[in-house]
Motif scaffolding. Sequence first.
Motif, PDB file in Angstrom:
ATOM      1  N   GLY A  93       0.815  -1.203   0.000  1.00 59.89           N
ATOM      2  CA  GLY A  93       0.000   0.000   0.000  1.00 59.89           C
ATOM      3  C   GLY A  93       0.853   1.257   0.000  1.00 59.89           C
ATOM      4  O   GLY A  93       0.551   2.239  -0.704  1.00 59.89           O
ATOM      5  N   LEU A  94       1.935   1.250   0.782  1.00 61.89           N
ATOM      6  CA  LEU A  94       2.843   2.395   0.818  1.00 61.89           C
ATOM      7  C   LEU A  94       3.592   2.569  -0.499  1.00 61.89           C
ATOM      8  O   LEU A  94       3.839   3.696  -0.941  1.00 61.89           O
TER       9      LEU A  94
ATOM     10  N   SER B  64      -9.277   4.676  -3.483  1.00 60.05           N
ATOM     11  CA  SER B  64     -10.029   3.434  -3.626  1.00 60.05           C
ATOM     12  C   SER B  64      -9.203   2.393  -4.366  1.00 60.05           C
ATOM     13  O   SER B  64      -8.236   2.724  -5.069  1.00 60.05           O
ATOM     14  N   ILE B  65      -9.615   1.166  -4.215  1.00 58.09           N
ATOM     15  CA  ILE B  65      -8.963   0.090  -4.955  1.00 58.09           C
ATOM     16  C   ILE B  65      -9.057   0.333  -6.458  1.00 58.09           C
ATOM     17  O   ILE B  65      -8.183  -0.080  -7.219  1.00 58.09           O
TER      18      ILE B  65
ATOM     19  N   ARG C 248      -9.364  -7.643  -4.834  1.00 60.64           N
ATOM     20  CA  ARG C 248      -8.625  -7.251  -6.031  1.00 60.64           C
ATOM     21  C   ARG C 248      -9.378  -6.125  -6.731  1.00 60.64           C
ATOM     22  O   ARG C 248     -10.520  -5.826  -6.385  1.00 60.64           O
ATOM     23  N   LYS C 249      -8.769  -5.546  -7.728  1.00 56.70           N
ATOM     24  CA  LYS C 249      -9.426  -4.466  -8.448  1.00 56.70           C
ATOM     25  C   LYS C 249     -10.652  -4.967  -9.201  1.00 56.70           C
ATOM     26  O   LYS C 249     -11.662  -4.270  -9.300  1.00 56.70           O
TER      27      LYS C 249
ATOM     28  N   LEU D  15     -13.828   0.255  -2.643  1.00 60.82           N
ATOM     29  CA  LEU D  15     -13.429   0.033  -1.254  1.00 60.82           C
ATOM     30  C   LEU D  15     -12.144   0.807  -0.995  1.00 60.82           C
ATOM     31  O   LEU D  15     -11.208   0.739  -1.791  1.00 60.82           O
ATOM     32  N   PRO D  16     -12.077   1.568   0.094  1.00 56.76           N
ATOM     33  CA  PRO D  16     -10.831   2.295   0.383  1.00 56.76           C
ATOM     34  C   PRO D  16      -9.646   1.349   0.544  1.00 56.76           C
ATOM     35  O   PRO D  16      -9.780   0.282   1.151  1.00 56.76           O
ATOM     36  N   VAL D  17      -8.515   1.747  -0.006  1.00 55.27           N
ATOM     37  CA  VAL D  17      -7.318   0.922   0.117  1.00 55.27           C
ATOM     38  C   VAL D  17      -6.972   0.701   1.590  1.00 55.27           C
ATOM     39  O   VAL D  17      -6.565  -0.403   1.985  1.00 55.27           O
TER      40      VAL D  17
END
Length: 366
Positions: A56-57, A124-125, A150-151, A167-169
């Motif tokens: 994520g980072l 978001s994803i 997944r996306k 969905l928020p990451v």
Amino acid sequence: MLTLNRDTLRIGIALSGGGIRAAIFHLGVFKYLAERRYLSRVANISSVSGASICVGLIFETSGNAWPGDSEYLSYTLPDIERLILANDIQLSALCRLPFSPRYWRNRAGLLSSVMRKKLGIAGSIQDLPNYPYWEINATTFETGKSFRIRKDYMGDYKLGYVQRPELPVADMIAASAGFPVLIGPLKLKTSRYTWTRDKYGSEPEETPPDAHLWDGGVYDNLGLEALHKIGRGLDDTINYLIVSNASANSGDKARSARPSIGNLMRLLDIAMDQVGSLRKRELMATVINNGGGLYLEIGDSAEQIALNAGLEPHEARRFINNCLPPDRAAFVADYKTTLESPSQENFELILRHGYETARCNFEFNS
């Protein structure tokens, strides 16, 4: 060295959980891949818990894109190091918890909020790129199955699936890192989504009950199943698999004479360790030993990696002499599983061990 053609190489990388220790170890693995110009050949990433924070980072500091090899080394990695050292997300969450009643039964939601504010993990994803594909692993409490986010879809085969979820990451990561007892599950309000029976969206499904998503490591702490199925082999999106295992060392531990959370956690650790061992044995027999990938394990010193590869110490001396000695590698492996910000010294030590583990495995086994 890798013998596959670089132009046709499609690397899948499975990243284990293990809190901030795992996140930093995996950053070291990526550092080596970037130096060898293999980072750009990563096609599919599967992450669990602390590894999900790591990935994520990487996306966040690279503008929701996968960084190139030189970009990762010059900008992405230094930016992530600054964020991790400057922001103790565990302490921030603990300080906020007493004054945030709405999070008393939703600690995973609090973790998500802290990651957005402190680490800047927003969006978001659907903001993520199509390549490489990122699969985040959680565990559905109700079904006991692996819940993939997944996306293109999220869900599990018993609960059902949602196509192109919004969905928020940060929520995705919190679900993946929701370790039982300490953090707890992320409640997914299923009524917000349209569900299908299969992952391709061709069979409508009634809205299932709300799902509680726990740490993906409970089901598969290596994040391996998304990229390698027992009896089926590698996912068709990849032709080379790297497994980076920074899981905690279960070791020996005395039992508390009184009922305690520690005793329950110990039983969970034993179960997870056994599942991981079984998956590793099957992977070694069908993929690694046949040249289809590499298995990297935290705590393995350069000397041990050389011995495992069938080399005598003198044959790999030029690498071993420049790597961490066994006692320092063991120190990293025993580093606590936590989301606390490490010291600068420990960050550099864990990162170096991840880098050297990747380097030695590539040099001695490829």
